[in-house]
Design an enzyme around this catalytic site. Sequence first.
Site, PDB file in Angstrom:
ATOM      1  N   GLY A   1       2.603   7.501  -0.221  1.00  0.00           N
ATOM      2  CA  GLY A   1       2.528   6.076  -0.560  1.00  0.00           C
ATOM      3  C   GLY A   1       3.867   5.351  -0.496  1.00  0.00           C
TER       4      GLY A   1
ATOM      5  N   ARG B   1       5.724  -8.331   2.820  1.00  0.00           N
ATOM      6  CA  ARG B   1       5.384  -8.874   4.125  1.00  0.00           C
ATOM      7  C   ARG B   1       4.151  -9.764   4.005  1.00  0.00           C
ATOM      8  NH1 ARG B   1       3.471  -3.388   7.317  1.00  0.00           N
ATOM      9  NH2 ARG B   1       1.493  -3.123   6.224  1.00  0.00           N
TER      10      ARG B   1
ATOM     11  N   ASP C   1      -6.285   1.018  14.386  1.00  0.00           N
ATOM     12  CA  ASP C   1      -5.883   0.575  13.045  1.00  0.00           C
ATOM     13  C   ASP C   1      -4.603  -0.257  13.105  1.00  0.00           C
ATOM     14  OD1 ASP C   1      -5.055   3.310  13.773  1.00  0.00           O
ATOM     15  OD2 ASP C   1      -3.767   3.142  12.023  1.00  0.00           O
TER      16      ASP C   1
ATOM     17  N   ASP D   1       2.080  -3.520  12.284  1.00  0.00           N
ATOM     18  CA  ASP D   1       2.417  -2.130  12.038  1.00  0.00           C
ATOM     19  C   ASP D   1       3.616  -1.675  12.876  1.00  0.00           C
ATOM     20  OD1 ASP D   1       2.355   0.596  11.308  1.00  0.00           O
ATOM     21  OD2 ASP D   1       0.305   0.240  10.660  1.00  0.00           O
TER      22      ASP D   1
HETATM   23  P1  AMP Z   1       0.618   4.286  10.600  1.00  0.00           P
HETATM   24  O1  AMP Z   1       0.982   5.429  11.462  1.00  0.00           O
HETATM   25  O2  AMP Z   1       1.779   3.696   9.841  1.00  0.00           O
HETATM   26  O3  AMP Z   1      -0.185   3.261  11.299  1.00  0.00           O
HETATM   27  O4  AMP Z   1      -0.299   4.876   9.449  1.00  0.00           O
HETATM   28  C1  AMP Z   1      -1.552   5.465   9.681  1.00  0.00           C
HETATM   29  C2  AMP Z   1      -2.245   5.653   8.366  1.00  0.00           C
HETATM   30  O5  AMP Z   1      -1.506   6.543   7.534  1.00  0.00           O
HETATM   31  C3  AMP Z   1      -2.418   4.377   7.564  1.00  0.00           C
HETATM   32  O6  AMP Z   1      -3.635   4.462   6.899  1.00  0.00           O
HETATM   33  C4  AMP Z   1      -1.270   4.430   6.605  1.00  0.00           C
HETATM   34  O7  AMP Z   1      -1.524   3.703   5.429  1.00  0.00           O
HETATM   35  C5  AMP Z   1      -1.161   5.903   6.320  1.00  0.00           C
HETATM   36  N1  AMP Z   1       0.197   6.285   5.940  1.00  0.00           N
HETATM   37  C6  AMP Z   1       1.272   6.422   6.745  1.00  0.00           C
HETATM   38  N2  AMP Z   1       2.349   6.802   6.035  1.00  0.00           N
HETATM   39  C7  AMP Z   1       1.958   6.912   4.745  1.00  0.00           C
HETATM   40  C8  AMP Z   1       2.611   7.262   3.526  1.00  0.00           C
HETATM   41  N3  AMP Z   1       3.886   7.605   3.473  1.00  0.00           N
HETATM   42  N4  AMP Z   1       1.863   7.267   2.401  1.00  0.00           N
HETATM   43  C9  AMP Z   1       0.570   6.945   2.437  1.00  0.00           C
HETATM   44  N5  AMP Z   1      -0.107   6.624   3.527  1.00  0.00           N
HETATM   45  C10 AMP Z   1       0.571   6.588   4.675  1.00  0.00           C
HETATM   46 MG    MG Z   2      -1.119   1.602  10.751  1.00  0.00          MG
END
Ligand code: AMP
Ligand code: MG
Length: 630
Positions: free
Chosen positions: A182, A233, A340, A350
């Site tokens: 998180g 943001r 996503d 993102d």
């Molecule tokens: P992203 O690669 O940033 O698009 O993230 C893909 C998914 O993983 C999304 O649902 C993010 O919220 C989750 N996510 C990525 N990093 C974290 C983190 N450090 N803690 C919790 N969820 C994460």
């Molecule tokens: Mg994402």
Amino acid sequence: MRLAQMAAHLSNGKPSNGSSYEGSTLADLPKSWTFTSSLPADPKFPTPAASHKTPRQDIEPRQVKGALYTWVRPEEAQEPELLGISLAGMRDLGIKEGEEKTEDFKQLVAGNKLMGWDAEKEEGGYPWAQCYGGWQFGSWAGQLGDGRAISLFETTNPTTKTRYELQLKGAGITPYSRFADGKAVLRSSIREFVVSEALNALRIPTTRALSLTLLPRSKVRRETIEPGAIVARFAQSWLRIGTFDILRARGERDMIRQLTTYIAENVFDGWESLPERNPSEDGKDARPLKTGVGKDEIQGPAGLEENRVTRLYREIVRRNAKTVAAWQAYAFTNGVLNTDNTSIFGLSIDFGPFAFLDNFDPNYTPNHDDHMLRYSYRNQPTIIWWNLVRLGESLGELIGVGANIDKEEFVEKGIRQEDADDLVSRAEALITRAGEEYKAVFLEEYKRLMTARLGLKTHKESDFENLFSELLDTMEELELDFNQFFRKLSNLKIGDLETEEQRKSAAGVFFHHEGVTGINNNEESARKRIGNWLEKWSTRVYEDWGPNGEDEARQVEMKKVNPKFIPKSWILDELIKRVEKGGEREILDRIMHMALNPFEESWGWDEKEEERFCGDVPKFDRAMQCSCSS
Ligand code: AMP
Ligand code: MG
């Protein structure tokens, strides 16, 4: 002090919209919770009070059903340090200048202050995390969601009437955190803070950043232990294609319908604002098709009638087409274009391993782990369409049912088995047609932007081949810096390009400091190639601007669209080192100021440093890549 200095810069210079604004205090800022009041909450915490009563650590990752979000508050942040704000962000949200110096601001953007929630009465607006899913690298990834982002409230700028949702990234675990913590690290938070605002300054649709907060007590484990941070943001909408993906995967067809209504009415300007059928397409695909409700509901030969969901789909398609055109025209690569990470509002969203291209290389991907080059610069338009087809599938039933979208039987039970084939073929045809529109809108926008970047007033069909393609091929072969090319071109005087000798001489400004680059090129061949292109370009400039080429007026126009400053990877890397390891602070404001005003010639700081940040990328820092671990 630092922030005050930066404010002074901006008011001495020009804020990007050139006007001053009044702004509200944080307390007076109009706040709303339309998203949460319009859509279903996680049944485990049906009310904000139910979530608020639950110990924070008990709100754990799990699979959620029948919901689009969960009420959840940010984790407490200890000793937050406000590292930077975006004055453009403050202005666009309608927050009064000076508010950033208040304790309320500092605590709000660190997640320590809830605004709108009455803790005693246990009522009012409450923060939430969105649920979504996604296709990642071509495979279905299941439930994702705001795993470390928590939205606080929506706020409507009283002057522009634009409503934004304010969200904290890095504010703690939510039901959507899966196996992760998180948290967000300072490194990637600096990158998002600067670049999302830089894109906005370049007029590329994007989510925005208001502030960057360091959490000095938060130690985050990635490849090493790193400090944590929070980016506050904001965006008109944080909904993604992945939001529809998860509903489709869970078979929640009522909620898909509900979400389309929410988007049309609350994110866009109402159903009636959505695009009408493109008249040039009328009749093209006309063929009798059954609509899928009953045999008495056979569609006439008018063909593929578009209902409101088709028009909504087309709006989303058109927006994304324009945004990806802008990415291509400014050589921005997102690096992880999963569904996503593809916005319903057509925003750049993102910010993981993104980058602006240094040298023009269409196969470049900033993502170190993307061995198949799925998300390379070259593939972005194709991939966004791939993602939009996933959206078309989620909306397929509503698109394919045509005029019968509100028939009771369809609303309640869905399509009859015997009508399914017709519905599918109608949906497919409409999605295919939207694909044609995607291409057309993309090309139109790309042409518009490139025409402006080349300082032309009109677009001729032959420009595509003679100017655009030839330029890109030349840049690729000679490994020239993409964005710098256009700025340098903006400095050329047309009268200095009359003879071949003059053009070959002018060509030298585009080389890297170490001289001619690219395999099999030598000084003579490189100068010749660029010189030939400059000849074609100057011919077109004369055509559009008249016999003297109007250097002065043309240069002014070109510099309005060709930035001098681009926050490239090497700059962000240096910035991160200096802030994180070196403990420097002022540099962040300096770079942010340049990012917010990228078309200026100078920024009233240190001329040498400014020129260094606008200059040639150090040879061994070109085309850097990042991993996804942020
Ligand atoms: P992203 O690669 O940033 O698009 O993230 C893909 C998914 O993983 C999304 O649902 C993010 O919220 C989750 N996510 C990525 N990093 C974290 C983190 N450090 N803690 C919790 N969820 C994460
Ligand atoms: Mg994402």
